[in-house]
Write a protein that holds these residues in place. Sequence first.
Motif, short mmCIF file in Angstrom:
data_model
loop_
_atom_site.label_atom_id
_atom_site.label_comp_id
_atom_site.label_asym_id
_atom_site.label_seq_id
_atom_site.Cartn_x
_atom_site.Cartn_y
_atom_site.Cartn_z
N GLN A 1 -8.28 4.18 -9.05
CA GLN A 1 -6.84 4.07 -8.84
C GLN A 1 -6.58 3.62 -7.41
OE1 GLN A 1 -4.55 7.45 -10.17
NE2 GLN A 1 -2.73 6.83 -9.03
N LEU A 2 -5.81 2.54 -7.25
CA LEU A 2 -5.60 1.94 -5.93
C LEU A 2 -4.30 2.35 -5.28
CD1 LEU A 2 -6.81 -1.70 -6.72
CD2 LEU A 2 -8.12 0.15 -5.65
N THR A 3 -3.29 2.66 -6.08
CA THR A 3 -2.00 3.12 -5.53
C THR A 3 -1.72 4.51 -6.08
OG1 THR A 3 -0.73 2.09 -7.33
CG2 THR A 3 -1.12 0.76 -5.35
N GLN A 4 -0.82 5.23 -5.42
CA GLN A 4 -0.60 6.64 -5.76
C GLN A 4 0.87 6.94 -5.98
OE1 GLN A 4 -3.43 8.36 -6.16
NE2 GLN A 4 -4.63 6.62 -5.37
N SER A 5 1.62 6.01 -6.52
CA SER A 5 3.05 6.24 -6.73
C SER A 5 3.27 7.33 -7.76
CB SER A 5 3.73 4.95 -7.20
OG SER A 5 5.10 5.19 -7.46
N THR A 6 4.26 8.17 -7.52
CA THR A 6 4.67 9.20 -8.48
C THR A 6 6.10 8.99 -8.95
OG1 THR A 6 5.36 10.66 -6.67
CG2 THR A 6 3.10 10.91 -7.48
N THR A 7 6.78 7.97 -8.41
CA THR A 7 8.19 7.78 -8.73
C THR A 7 8.50 6.38 -9.26
OG1 THR A 7 8.59 7.21 -6.41
CG2 THR A 7 8.99 9.51 -7.09
N ASP A 8 7.99 5.34 -8.61
CA ASP A 8 8.35 3.97 -8.97
C ASP A 8 7.17 3.24 -9.59
OD1 ASP A 8 10.89 4.33 -7.88
OD2 ASP A 8 10.19 3.77 -5.87
N ALA A 9 7.43 2.53 -10.68
CA ALA A 9 6.37 1.78 -11.36
C ALA A 9 5.87 0.65 -10.46
CB ALA A 9 6.89 1.21 -12.67
#
Length: 645
Positions: A98-106
């Motif tokens: 997993q390269l990004t860790q967003s929890t809110t925005d796709a």
Amino acid sequence: MNHKLSALLILTSLLVGCSEPKTSTQKAASAAQPQVNNSKPAEVVSQIPSYSAETFFKTISIYGSRINHTGEYALVSSDESGIYNAYQYPLNGDQPKQLTQSTTDAIWVVDWFPADDRFLYSSDQGGNELNHVYVQSPDGTVKDLTPGENLKASFVGWHESDKWFYIASNERDAKVFDLYQYSVEDYSRTLIFENDNNYFISGIAPNGEWLGLSKPNRNTDTDLIIANVKSGKLINLSDGEKDAQVDLLDFSPDNNTLAYSTNLTGEFAQPWTYNIDSGEHKQIADLNWDVAYLVYSPSGKYRVMGVNEDASTVVTITEQASGQQVVIPNLAAGDIRGVNFSSDESVVNFLLNSDTSPSNLYTYQLGSNAPKKLTSTLADEMNEQHLVASSVVRFKSYDELEIASLLFKPKQASSTNKVPALIWIHGGPGGQSRTGYSAARQHLVNHGYAIFAVNNRGSSGYGKTFYHLDDKKHGDVDLKDIVYGKKYLQSLDWVDTDKIGLIGGSYGGYLTMAGLAFTDEFEVGINIFGVTNWVRTLKSIPPWWEAFKESLYQEMGDPATDEERHRAISPLFHASNIKAPVLIVQGANDPRVLQVESDEMVEAIRQNNVPVDYVLFDDEGHGFRNKSNRIEASQAYVNFLKKHL
């Protein structure tokens, strides 16, 4: 760009549900194959288990398949974390990262950088569709390349030198998109095309000299113009006398040719090429369906073409010099999507999707015996044998017009075990219900509801005459097709003829509410962010749809002159007619169908003392990105139907 949607891009963008953002360089595609090889052993099942919404959405949704410069990894957007993030998938089959860790925005991946492992992605804020373009470095550092408030930006392409890339942004003027050239090295930029004539930017040649521009004139006529970035010279590739939808498909890697589609000579969009030096036009193929897209491999050795054949897309990969097709052996059935070549053209990546199987990522070494499957996205608890593939069926509408549709028959349905049914109405107008995996659709079928996805008149994919049959007749002729879809269902001996409802998202949500307000044919309705007040909607379109506003008005009517008709076809103003129970689902951040539309519709139905359930997501827009919200919505559909149908 799909030619059927170009002149009505606003409207389709406005009223079709959530989908993967596309760019001109993503080489995205779809295809149908002959049969399904199920990933789990076939078995004789005496009783189909009812899977929960949580189980259906344990399934992983993935998009993208771009290969990095060393040919080691694919770049993919996946919702495995609960919302779409960027992932790196090794082509040797090792575990993804997993390269990004967003929890809110796709996060929607765009591409790797051409000579290192930086990558570009696009993301908005809570579904508001004000996308920015970001770059992430291998150490995880992120930079917003398009900072600012209330702007919208998109990636357009790479320069062949690998020194620059191009981004379109409406930061100067909210109504138009200008083109900027960015340095790969330090991200400094230069404005290279100031869009004073409000064109839509549809692509750029690899050497950066020619820019593809789309100019919608009418909803039946879109010009394709190429502009020389240095001299300003314009070449219009369209016929000046006859209406036609003409759209850029791709520039060739040698910069001499561009591929485009046009429906000038018949009902369907045909693929053509134009030689910039000689001015010669040449037809590539004579099709009985629309060409959906055509793209070239990095050197132009191969041409990938997708054709929209009866709600599925058939892909061919052709070696241009020999004219021979590349055959991928031992491939399961489904639609091929997201076709991408490695830089040396020895490897091709793609996604494979079907009604009963969500997209899986494959990699194929050209000339080898079989592709390698890199993902297994169906939930472990589920058996593909328990899911349902659609059948293409056709029925005659009120005026004998033939309407193509997709029918999903539950496993448990029979003449002695009749099931309730839902007519599934696509977005648009101008969209199309197509084959392919839908967790929400399969969840309903699994719980015993037949799904009938009707491609009513006005749908794309069936010719330009059919496409325009609903112009300024919305809520009338298209709704009559839906009613006759019900009559077809009632002719099936396994359907409970007294238990037929409607479900639809966006424009499909509008027709759902219209079906309840203007007919007494349906027992229930599920309206997913549907328009209910055309007067407001057509007066409140965002400024960045300015280029397509006139085409929109020719399709739907100009609010300055057609307000009376818009009021007449808007369910909100006829809510007193609604007697059937309704479920409404809405995103609070939806910029296309504003929350107030659903708020007012709910209140108006309650005044009738009619049952109405309302699910509002504070962190969603037009389409639901967060997996927990998709689970809640899907479960709400089943709970509502269990109670009322």
